[in-house]
Design an enzyme around this catalytic site. Structure first.
Site, PDB file in Angstrom:
ATOM      1  N   HIS A 133       0.831  -1.203   0.000  1.00 55.34           N
ATOM      2  CA  HIS A 133       0.000   0.000   0.000  1.00 55.34           C
ATOM      3  C   HIS A 133       0.866   1.254   0.000  1.00 55.34           C
ATOM      4  O   HIS A 133       2.061   1.218   0.286  1.00 55.34           O
ATOM      5  CB  HIS A 133      -0.923   0.029   1.225  1.00 55.34           C
ATOM      6  CG  HIS A 133      -0.200   0.163   2.537  1.00 55.34           C
ATOM      7  ND1 HIS A 133       0.525  -0.874   3.102  1.00 55.34           N
ATOM      8  CD2 HIS A 133      -0.069   1.219   3.387  1.00 55.34           C
ATOM      9  CE1 HIS A 133       1.040  -0.466   4.248  1.00 55.34           C
ATOM     10  NE2 HIS A 133       0.717   0.799   4.444  1.00 55.34           N
ATOM     11  N   ASP A 135       0.561   5.273   1.738  1.00 55.53           N
ATOM     12  CA  ASP A 135      -0.111   5.840   2.906  1.00 55.53           C
ATOM     13  C   ASP A 135      -1.195   6.842   2.522  1.00 55.53           C
ATOM     14  O   ASP A 135      -1.036   7.628   1.582  1.00 55.53           O
ATOM     15  CB  ASP A 135       0.905   6.526   3.816  1.00 55.53           C
ATOM     16  CG  ASP A 135       1.807   5.540   4.547  1.00 55.53           C
ATOM     17  OD1 ASP A 135       1.352   4.415   4.819  1.00 55.53           O
ATOM     18  OD2 ASP A 135       2.969   5.890   4.827  1.00 55.53           O
TER      19      ASP A 135
END
Length: 307
Positions: A133, A135
């Site tokens: 991912h 942020d």
């Protein structure tokens, strides 16, 4: 545009991540690496990651040294600093603040100062950040970058991996690039942070932080590189595509971060710091240390609206 049947055959007919990676580029096309004069920069791989030595982050970073750190961040996408054991939360915040205004995260616990969030894992709380991912992409203006500091780490395990999402885009098949050209995707905090939240509180936070649309492929505002900007934690669907096609396409795009040739892996020690360009990389916190203790603190620098 490739029809969905053709795209589906492309996704399932062969392993798109197989084969050599010829032409991996650390810098934008046409640019060459230049020597660094005020800092020592040691590349970790030929593509991504560098260790910075001969620097004490408790002291203000100014002038040529700041300019070269900024250039190194753009070139290597993630910078690593060792033996910064004595830095305080306030100094951590002040170092991050040199790149811009810092966020105060609405869902994560605070550290020593409000702009610092604390990740404390151990026998009572296992690590859950082991998904590729970037942020806070659920924000209208996601983070420019994040600076993570290790306070207490297990003797073994708990590494963090980083993946260059410009390389991940560059090596997509042309038909996939055509399919995602100009597309936007929805990013939402609800999946990771809404679980178990009181319904009234969830509604309040969804009104405060509504789902946002970002380009599937963004241009880095400093380097101009095209980077994949979808991730498995926060991206829910691609706008304007049937649900099954959106899901298949996102599965493919999410997998691009998992290609080892695009990655660097960092082994932490107490006092280590990683500073990554959140516009250019995704990261994965390896959760292989339970029930041992791992305590980290992070500052995130507010960024721009992806274009």
């Amino acid at each position: 545009m490739a029809p969905y049947a053709t795209l589906q055959a492309l996704l399932t007919g062969r392993d798109l991540n197989a084969g050599p990676r010829k032409g991996l580029r650390r810098l934008p096309e046409g640019e060459e690496s230049r020597a660094y004069e005020s800092i020592t920069v040691t590349p970790c791989t030929n593509l991504i990651g560098a260790e910075i030595s001969d620097i004490d982050l408790r002291e203000p970073v100014t002038g040529e040294r700041f300019a070269e750190l900024d250039r190194a961040l753009l070139e290597f996408k993630v910078l690593f600093f060792r033996e910064q054991n004595r830095i305080t939360g306030t100094q951590h915040r002040d170092f991050a603040g040199m790149w811009g205004e810092l966020e105060v995260h609405p869902f994560l616990p605070q550290g020593e100062v409000p702009e610092i969030v604390r990740f404390e894992k151990g026998a009572e709380t296992a690590g859950v950040e082991n998904v590729w991912h970037a942020d806070v992409t659920w924000r209208e203006k996601p983070a420019l970058g994040s600076i993570l500091r290790a306070l207490d780490v297990p003797e073994a395990g708990g590494d963090t991996c980083f993946a260059d999402m410009a390389a991940a885009y560059d090596f997509l098949p042309d038909r996939v690039k055509e399919r995602i050209e100009g597309r936007v995707a929805v990013h939402d905090f609800t999946l990771p942070f809404g679980i178990g939240m009181d319904p009234a509180k969830l509604k309040e936070m969804q009104e405060k932080y509504p789902a946002v649309e970002h380009p599937v492929v963004r241009r880095h505002p400093r380097t101009g590189r095209r980077t994949l900007f979808v991730n498995a934690i926060f991206t829910t669907h691609i706008v304007g595509l049937p649900e099954d096609e959106s899901e298949e396409l996102l599965k493919l795009l999410f997998k691009q971060a998992a290609v080892p040739e695009y990655q660097v892996r960092f082994k932490w020690a107490a006092g280590s710091i990683a500073f990554w360009d959140n516009r250019a990389v995704q990261h994965y916190a390896v959760s292989d240390y339970f029930p041992r203790r791992r305590v980290m603190e992070r500052a995130a620098i507010l960024g721009d609206r992806p274009r």
